[in-house]
Every structure is written in structure tokens, then in C-alpha cells.
Design an enzyme around this catalytic site. Structure first.
Site, PDB file in Angstrom:
ATOM      1  N   HIS A   1      -3.345   7.228   2.322  1.00  0.00           N
ATOM      2  CA  HIS A   1      -3.717   5.927   1.772  1.00  0.00           C
ATOM      3  C   HIS A   1      -5.057   5.522   2.375  1.00  0.00           C
ATOM      4  O   HIS A   1      -5.308   5.736   3.567  1.00  0.00           O
ATOM      5  CB  HIS A   1      -2.627   4.902   2.109  1.00  0.00           C
TER       6      HIS A   1
ATOM      7  N   CYS B   1       0.811  -1.227   0.000  1.00  0.00           N
ATOM      8  CA  CYS B   1       0.000   0.000   0.000  1.00  0.00           C
ATOM      9  C   CYS B   1       0.838   1.268   0.000  1.00  0.00           C
ATOM     10  O   CYS B   1       0.313   2.359  -0.226  1.00  0.00           O
ATOM     11  CB  CYS B   1      -0.956  -0.013   1.180  1.00  0.00           C
TER      12      CYS B   1
ATOM     13  N   ASN C   1      -9.980  -0.324  -0.376  1.00  0.00           N
ATOM     14  CA  ASN C   1      -8.512  -0.222  -0.441  1.00  0.00           C
ATOM     15  C   ASN C   1      -8.037  -0.771  -1.787  1.00  0.00           C
ATOM     16  O   ASN C   1      -8.078  -1.974  -2.018  1.00  0.00           O
ATOM     17  CB  ASN C   1      -7.911  -1.008   0.727  1.00  0.00           C
TER      18      ASN C   1
HETATM   19  N1  ACO Z   1     -17.784  -8.862   9.265  1.00  0.00           N
HETATM   20  C1  ACO Z   1     -18.165  -9.143  10.510  1.00  0.00           C
HETATM   21  N2  ACO Z   1     -17.301  -9.490  11.489  1.00  0.00           N
HETATM   22  C2  ACO Z   1     -15.989  -9.505  11.174  1.00  0.00           C
HETATM   23  C3  ACO Z   1     -15.513  -9.217   9.882  1.00  0.00           C
HETATM   24  C4  ACO Z   1     -16.483  -8.895   8.915  1.00  0.00           C
HETATM   25  N3  ACO Z   1     -16.159  -8.580   7.643  1.00  0.00           N
HETATM   26  N4  ACO Z   1     -14.187  -9.318   9.875  1.00  0.00           N
HETATM   27  C5  ACO Z   1     -13.802  -9.664  11.110  1.00  0.00           C
HETATM   28  N5  ACO Z   1     -14.904  -9.789  11.897  1.00  0.00           N
HETATM   29  C6  ACO Z   1     -14.968 -10.128  13.303  1.00  0.00           C
HETATM   30  C7  ACO Z   1     -13.746 -10.870  13.763  1.00  0.00           C
HETATM   31  O1  ACO Z   1     -13.867 -12.242  13.453  1.00  0.00           O
HETATM   32  C8  ACO Z   1     -13.772 -10.613  15.250  1.00  0.00           C
HETATM   33  O2  ACO Z   1     -14.713 -11.488  15.834  1.00  0.00           O
HETATM   34  P1  ACO Z   1     -14.384 -12.166  17.272  1.00  0.00           P
HETATM   35  O3  ACO Z   1     -14.249 -10.988  18.219  1.00  0.00           O
HETATM   36  O4  ACO Z   1     -15.580 -13.004  17.493  1.00  0.00           O
HETATM   37  O5  ACO Z   1     -13.107 -12.900  17.067  1.00  0.00           O
HETATM   38  C9  ACO Z   1     -14.328  -9.190  15.323  1.00  0.00           C
HETATM   39  O6  ACO Z   1     -14.978  -8.944  14.071  1.00  0.00           O
HETATM   40  C10 ACO Z   1     -13.269  -8.129  15.536  1.00  0.00           C
HETATM   41  O7  ACO Z   1     -12.177  -8.391  14.647  1.00  0.00           O
HETATM   42  P2  ACO Z   1     -10.936  -7.467  14.600  1.00  0.00           P
HETATM   43  O8  ACO Z   1      -9.913  -8.053  13.703  1.00  0.00           O
HETATM   44  O9  ACO Z   1     -10.546  -7.136  16.015  1.00  0.00           O
HETATM   45  O10 ACO Z   1     -11.549  -6.167  13.935  1.00  0.00           O
HETATM   46  P3  ACO Z   1     -10.844  -4.789  13.764  1.00  0.00           P
HETATM   47  O11 ACO Z   1     -11.646  -3.763  14.463  1.00  0.00           O
HETATM   48  O12 ACO Z   1      -9.370  -4.863  14.050  1.00  0.00           O
HETATM   49  O13 ACO Z   1     -11.010  -4.529  12.206  1.00  0.00           O
HETATM   50  C11 ACO Z   1      -9.691  -4.608  10.203  1.00  0.00           C
HETATM   51  C12 ACO Z   1     -10.438  -5.418  11.262  1.00  0.00           C
HETATM   52  C13 ACO Z   1     -10.700  -3.716   9.527  1.00  0.00           C
HETATM   53  C14 ACO Z   1      -9.080  -5.565   9.183  1.00  0.00           C
HETATM   54  C15 ACO Z   1      -8.599  -3.773  10.895  1.00  0.00           C
HETATM   55  O14 ACO Z   1      -7.819  -4.607  11.708  1.00  0.00           O
HETATM   56  C16 ACO Z   1      -7.698  -3.062   9.917  1.00  0.00           C
HETATM   57  O15 ACO Z   1      -8.076  -2.107   9.275  1.00  0.00           O
HETATM   58  N6  ACO Z   1      -6.407  -3.474   9.846  1.00  0.00           N
HETATM   59  C17 ACO Z   1      -5.391  -2.755   9.088  1.00  0.00           C
HETATM   60  C18 ACO Z   1      -5.581  -2.874   7.596  1.00  0.00           C
HETATM   61  C19 ACO Z   1      -4.440  -2.155   6.914  1.00  0.00           C
HETATM   62  O16 ACO Z   1      -4.182  -0.990   7.167  1.00  0.00           O
HETATM   63  N7  ACO Z   1      -3.720  -2.832   6.056  1.00  0.00           N
HETATM   64  C20 ACO Z   1      -2.537  -2.209   5.485  1.00  0.00           C
HETATM   65  C21 ACO Z   1      -2.735  -1.879   4.112  1.00  0.00           C
HETATM   66  S1  ACO Z   1      -3.191  -3.255   3.118  1.00  0.00           S
HETATM   67  C22 ACO Z   1      -1.800  -3.622   2.103  1.00  0.00           C
HETATM   68  O17 ACO Z   1      -0.711  -3.194   2.334  1.00  0.00           O
HETATM   69  C23 ACO Z   1      -2.038  -4.574   0.948  1.00  0.00           C
END
Ligand code: ACO
Length: 330
Positions: free
Chosen positions: A253, A113, A283
Site C-alpha cells: 500500500h 487503506c 495515497n
Molecule cells: N509540511 C510541513 N510541515 C508539516 C507538514 C507539512 N505538510 N505536516 C506536518 N508538518 C510538521 C508538523 O506540524 C510538525 O511540526 P512541529 O514539530 O513544529 O510540531 C513536524 O512537521 C513533524 O510532524 P510529524 O507528524 O512528526 O511528521 P511525521 O514525520 O510523522 O510525518 C506523516 C507525518 C507523513 C503524516 C506520517 O506521520 C505518516 O505517514 N503517518 C502514517 C500515514 C498512514 O500510513 N496512514 C494510514 C493509511 S491512510 C488510510 O487508511 C485512509
């Protein structure tokens, strides 16, 4: 010599994948996706015969047509992507062929990214040292080709797109004025595509284990992104004596609205001066920042201070200070 962005163009596939569509595919909800990420829909390149280079070529064709640049006058194409058409030849090569850039050389750059910022900094140096006049930087990713649409933790995040900028010498004081880029390979395991390279060549086992899809351990990535993207943006503003009032636009980003909000708060740039289009495209990895520039082009004027910022797999992150070189309302 100063390398300045003198034109920008974007390409978005027509097909939309909405949160409601995803509700039918995996156990998720529109509400969860909106509140956790800010995304409402993304574009998907559905035609199985089309790849990243086709989107990149569309963006470069549009760039040439609006700037009046003949493709044969392009000296260099740098393509940031993590979804190249294939491991080799490079996608930059294929884009060059498709648009008729017969005099250009090119290469791909892999920084997830942060790819567009890494490519922008790299490409700018060829203009600055006088070895190239017309340099095209493409950010393009067909993320749908590496997304597992049965994995709710990643499939809601990504979309497909390409965008391109033209870099040329600026006679005045505009251009890419400063940058701070970082890589930390210790973060590599948290966000990667595990197989298909020399470590785990493609095999029945790697396919069965779904190792040709994006793997992300979301929380450590989120924690690193939220601090590092904000810190590096602040760092570059400090170094260039820029206060929030001096910044015309923050161009982050688009991975997650909460990460963007953290960067906005740290830099103090008002919310209405932050480019945000994550709700429309998700994204799109290397394409997010040039797509923002494309969407906001008509509001940009020569002399505007822009702070570009990214965080991505690798880990990679950084910020680039751009003094915008032309009036968007032409
Ligand atoms: N729908 C419903 N529930 C979901 C989903 C979904 N799509 N995805 C995950 N959950 C659930 C999980 O299973 C978890 O359930 P549990 O508590 O029963 O285990 C709960 O939601 C919370 O999950 P988290 O992973 O804690 O959710 P979080 O608030 O961290 O959000 C996310 C997840 C959006 C992926 C976040 O962690 C994020 O944005 N991470 C960074 C992404 C990023 O910046 N990437 C870098 C760039 S990408 C690149 O370089 C290619």
C-alpha cells in the site's frame, strides 16, 4: 477451485496537484513532502458532478474492454472505498448500473487503506466455492472529497483514483493462495472521519468543527503501520516457505515511502522488486494496490509470487500471497 486475478485496469483523473501547488495553499514545502512521504504529485477528480462510482465505472469499463468480458456476465462487484458516493445505495451498486452489469449483485466494503485486500479475500471466496464465475473487485476513492485543504498534515498525502481486477477460476496452481488480515478497533480514533455517521450525524456543529474531513494523528498511525505492515508480510512469507528470492514483487500500500522501505527491509525483497508509484499518485486509499498491479502488469508473468501488503485506518492491516496467473505482455 482457485480464484485468480485474470485482468486489471485503472483509472486516474487528469488533473494533477503538485507539491508546488500545495506550497501555495498551505505552509509546506516540496522538500518536506518528498522527504517525509515520497510524494511528488497526486491526481484530483475536479468535476464536482463526478464521484467515486464514476472513477470505479471507468476502471470496470476498461477491465471489460481489455478482457473481453461482457458486463452482463459479471456476477458480483465488491467495491472497497471510504468515500462512497453516499451512505447508501452502495457504490458497487452504482458502478454496476453505470457499466451495465445488469445480472450482478454487489456491496461495499470499508477497511480504509486495507480495503482492497479485505475485498480481494472476501470476493475470492465466491469464485472458490463455485457460486460466481466472474467477480470484479474495485478499489476506488475520491479522497479529495474528505480532505481539508487547509490542513497541511493531511492534505499533502492523498489523491483520487480507482482500479479494478477480475477474479476467475484458475485451472492450474495460480491465484490467491493465502492471506492474513487483521482489525484492531482500538486504533480507530487515530485515523477517522469523525462525523456523518450515526454517532455524530451531520449538523451545523459538525460542519463548523470540520468533522467531515479526515482526522489523522500521524505519529501513532505511522508507528503502527511501520511495524504491522512489515510483520504481516514477513509472516505470510514464512508461512508459505517463501524467501526473498522466491518473491517476484512486493506490492505495498502506498501511504508513505518510509513505511514501504520498512516493509522492504523486513522481507528482504530487493528494492527493485518493490512496486512504488506513490510519487505520482499519493495515497489513493483502496486504489493503491490494484493501481500498482495495473502499472506493472506488462512485467508480470504467470507463476510470479506476489506479496500484497497494506495498513490503514481502523486499524486494519494484512497481507495476501498471490501467484500471478497470466503473462502481462500480451
Ligand atoms: N509540511 C510541513 N510541515 C508539516 C507538514 C507539512 N505538510 N505536516 C506536518 N508538518 C510538521 C508538523 O506540524 C510538525 O511540526 P512541529 O514539530 O513544529 O510540531 C513536524 O512537521 C513533524 O510532524 P510529524 O507528524 O512528526 O511528521 P511525521 O514525520 O510523522 O510525518 C506523516 C507525518 C507523513 C503524516 C506520517 O506521520 C505518516 O505517514 N503517518 C502514517 C500515514 C498512514 O500510513 N496512514 C494510514 C493509511 S491512510 C488510510 O487508511 C485512509
Amino acid at each position: 477451485m482457485a480464484a485468480a486475478i485474470t485482468s486489471v485496469a485503472g483509472y486516474l483523473p487528469e488533473d494533477r496537484l503538485t507539491n508546488k501547488d500545495l506550497e501555495k495553499m498551505v505552509d509546506t514545502s516540496d522538500e518536506w513532502i518528498r522527504t517525509r512521504t515520497g510524494i511528488e504529485e497526486r491526481r484530483i477528480l475536479k468535476d464536482p458532478t463526478k464521484a467515486t462510482s464514476d472513477m470505479g465505472a471507468e476502471a470496470v469499463r476498461a477491465l471489460c474492454s481489455k478482457s473481453g468480458l461482457d458486463p452482463t456476465d459479471i456476477d458480483l462487484i465488491v467495491c472497497a472505498t471510504v468515500t462512497p458516493d453516499m451512505l447508501f445505495p452502495s457504490t458497487a451498486n452504482l458502478i454496476g448500473h453505470k457499466v451495465g452489469a445488469t445480472k450482478a449483485w454487489g456491496f461495499d466494503l470499508s477497511a480504509a487503506c486495507s480495503g482492497f485486500l479485505f475485498a480481494l479475500k472476501t470476493a475470492a471466496q465466491f469464485v472458490e466455492n463455485g457460486t460466481a464465475k466472474n467477480v470484479v473487485v474495485v478499489g476506488a476513492d475520491k479522497m479529495s472529497s474528505i480532505v481539508d485543504y487547509t490542513d497541511r498534515t493531511t492534505c499533502v498525502l492523498f489523491g483520487d483514483a480507482a482500479a479494478a481486477v477480475l477474479l476467475q477460476n484458475d485451472e492450474g496452481d495460480c491465484g490467491i493462495l493465502d492471506s492474513q488480515l487483521y482489525s484492531d478497533g482500538s486504533g480507530g480514533d487515530y485515523l477517522c472521519m469523525p462525523a456523518g455517521g450515526s454517532l455524530r450525524p451531520s449538523s451545523h456543529e459538525t460542519v463548523d468543527a470540520k468533522q467531515h474531513f479526515i482526522f489523522q494523528d500521524g505519529q501513532p498511525v505511522f508507528k503502527a503501520a511501520v511495524t504491522k505492515m512489515a510483520d504481516v508480510s514477513y509472516e505470510i512469507m514464512q508461512r508459505n516457505n517463501l524467501t526473498a528470492d522466491d518473491v517476484a514483487w512486493l506490492v505495498p500500500h502506498q501511504a508513505n515511502l518510509r513505511i514501504i522501505d520498512a516493509t522492504q527491509r523486513r522481507t528482504g525483497v530487493p528494492k527493485d522488486k518493490v512496486m512504488i508509484n506513490i510519487q505520482k499518485y499519493g495515497n489513493t486509499t483502496a486504489a493503491t494496490i490494484p493501481l500498482c498491479l495495473h502499472d506493472w502488469e506488462s512485467q508480470l508473468t504467470r507463476g510470479d509470487n506476489l506479496i500484497l501488503a497494506a495498513f490503514g485506518g481502523g486499524f486494519t492491516w494484512g497481507s495476501v500471497y498471490v501467484k500471478w496467473a497470466y503473462d502481462g505482455k500480451k
